[in-house]
Design an enzyme around this catalytic site. Structure first.
Site, mmCIF file in Angstrom:
data_model
loop_
_atom_site.group_PDB
_atom_site.id
_atom_site.type_symbol
_atom_site.label_atom_id
_atom_site.label_comp_id
_atom_site.label_asym_id
_atom_site.label_seq_id
_atom_site.Cartn_x
_atom_site.Cartn_y
_atom_site.Cartn_z
ATOM 1 N N THR A 173 24.586 -53.049 3.112
ATOM 2 C CA THR A 173 24.579 -51.717 3.726
ATOM 3 C C THR A 173 23.182 -51.133 3.578
ATOM 4 O O THR A 173 22.577 -51.223 2.489
ATOM 5 C CB THR A 173 25.591 -50.714 3.120
ATOM 6 N N ASP A 224 22.653 -48.228 3.312
ATOM 7 C CA ASP A 224 22.780 -47.034 2.455
ATOM 8 C C ASP A 224 22.525 -47.352 0.972
ATOM 9 O O ASP A 224 22.294 -46.447 0.184
ATOM 10 C CB ASP A 224 24.183 -46.430 2.575
ATOM 11 N N GLU A 272 20.600 -37.774 6.096
ATOM 12 C CA GLU A 272 21.617 -37.142 6.959
ATOM 13 C C GLU A 272 22.656 -36.351 6.155
ATOM 14 O O GLU A 272 23.242 -35.406 6.666
ATOM 15 C CB GLU A 272 22.312 -38.192 7.836
HETATM 16 O O1 F6P Z 1 26.876 -47.078 6.507
HETATM 17 C C1 F6P Z 1 25.822 -47.386 7.357
HETATM 18 C C2 F6P Z 1 25.565 -46.276 8.331
HETATM 19 O O2 F6P Z 1 24.447 -46.642 9.110
HETATM 20 C C3 F6P Z 1 25.363 -44.897 7.714
HETATM 21 O O3 F6P Z 1 24.091 -44.715 7.154
HETATM 22 C C4 F6P Z 1 25.656 -44.003 8.886
HETATM 23 O O4 F6P Z 1 26.062 -42.722 8.490
HETATM 24 C C5 F6P Z 1 26.756 -44.732 9.593
HETATM 25 O O5 F6P Z 1 26.666 -46.094 9.205
HETATM 26 C C6 F6P Z 1 26.687 -44.651 11.105
HETATM 27 O O6 F6P Z 1 27.797 -45.284 11.618
HETATM 28 P P1 F6P Z 1 27.968 -45.741 13.135
HETATM 29 O O7 F6P Z 1 27.219 -47.010 13.333
HETATM 30 O O8 F6P Z 1 29.438 -45.954 13.261
HETATM 31 O O9 F6P Z 1 27.423 -44.651 13.991
#
Ligand code: F6P
Length: 368
Positions: free
Chosen positions: A145, A147, A242
């Site tokens: 991830t 994150d 975010e």
């Molecule tokens: O968990 C990874 C991530 O990129 C987060 O940082 C972000 O909030 C989310 O996924 C975005 O998700 P999606 O690809 O569903 O828009």
């Protein structure tokens, strides 16, 4: 020789480094020299589109193609240099409380004669893996991830490439920000964890870094900006996660509702902050949301290498029959931890030791 089948899938948000992990799972499982000592002939089955591939293995109305494919060494030979995931991904949750399809997953694991499963994912995907493991499935996990919010490991695939993207984009913004004497607010992803903003901000030399783990005060942001200008700065870069929020406010949500894992879609703090700063500091301010650019592009060298190590380590766990574990990078070593430990709680920035709450930035001393 005994024959065994290993299923592999990638779930949740994609990122760089996944294909390297898949490649090295396949190469390690099929390695003929290792097979002689193991006395087991492994076959690796790629499962497309994350857990969706085990809910609808024959495909569905949107994608009627079968979701299982036998992977060979020749197929995966070049995969480590590509971003995203060659197997596809989804945010399907078989344990969704509104529509529990975990029984279907278990039946399909049986039907496709999968003796073992490697799940490559973050807290959601590995949370499902953990539940399947409790139901008796021989599953191992690989952390990924951008994150970097999984516990039990110091590294999650995709993080370093995402930090490189932030750094490169900030480098680009600096020239235009300087020409116009502007402030730029750069919003990063990361959900409730500030790692991307903090390490992306540190790598790019941001003037202010705002993270979810520490609520900021807008007046203090303004003070720091004024101080910077007085010292002669022509422009400032603010990196904001975010999930960051001013004291007294809650996180800004981009879309109403939650996904099947119960997550809200965050986003918008960058734009909100830029407007606020422009009014308060009376300096022209622009914002940019890096969004999915952070998950895209070719994997950096580090993610290719970590994907390799994690892929190899996942097969080692299978060979040693250590199921219910996630491979991990801890204190410079490749090791493994129970899945339960990895998904139990989020790994967040420790404000006390990793953040400067006065300057809203990374630490200036490592002395305690
Ligand atoms: O968990 C990874 C991530 O990129 C987060 O940082 C972000 O909030 C989310 O996924 C975005 O998700 P999606 O690809 O569903 O828009």
């Amino acid at each position: 020789m005994e024959k065994k089948r290993i299923g592999v899938l990638t779930g949740g948000g994609d990122c760089a480094g996944l294909n390297s992990a898949i490649k090295w799972i396949v190469k390690t499982a099929l390695d003929d020299r290792l097979q002689k000592t193991r006395k087991i002939l492994y076959e690796v089955v790629g499962i497309r589109d994350g857990w969706k591939g085990l809910v609808f293995p024959e495909g569905d109305e949107w994608d009627p193609a079968p979701r299982t494919v036998t992977l060979t060494e020749e197929m995966v030979r070049t995969w480590d240099r590509y971003g995203g995931t060659m197997l596809g991904t989804s945010r399907t949750n078989p344990y969704d409380l509104k529509n529990n399809r975990s029984q279907t997953v278990l039946e399909n694991i049986d039907r496709f004669r999968l003796d073992f499963l490697v799940a490559i994912g973050g807290e959601d995907t590995l949370g499902v893996a953990q539940k399947l493991s409790l139901e008796g499935m021989n599953v191992v996990g690989i952390p990924k991830t951008i994150d970097k919010d999984l516990s039990g490991t110091d590294y999650t695939l995709g993080f370093e490439t995402a930090v490189n993207v932030i750094t490169e984009e900030v480098d680009r913004l600096r020239t235009t920000a300087g020409s116009h004497r502007r402030i730029f607010v750069v919003e990063t992803m990361g959900r409730h964890a500030g790692w991307l903003a903090l390490e992306g901000g540190e790598s790019s030399g941001a003037y202010i870094i705002l993270i979810p783990e520490y609520n900021f005060d807008i007046e203090r942001v303004n003070e720091l900006l004024t101080e910077g200008r007085k010292k002669g700065a022509r422009y400032e870069i603010i990196v904001v996660a975010e999930g960051a929020k001013p004291s007294g406010y809650s996180e800004i949500v981009k879309e109403e509702g939650v996904d099947s894992f119960g997550h809200q879609v965050l986003g918008g703090i960058g734009e909100f902050l830029a407007k606020w700063i422009a009014q308060l500091a009376k300096i022209e301010t622009r914002s940019i949301t890096l969004s999915h650019l952070q998950r895209g592009g070719v994997p950096c060298a580090y993610d290719r290498r970590m994907g390799r190590y994690f892929g190899i380590a996942a097969i080692d766990l299978i060979v040693r029959e250590e199921f219910g574990k996630m491979v991990s990078y801890r204190n410079g070593q490749i090791t493994a931890v129970p899945l339960k430990e990895a998904v139990g709680k989020l790994n967040l920035v420790d404000v006390q030791t990793q953040y400067d709450t006065d300057r809203y930035n990374g630490r200036r001393t490592f002395l305690r």
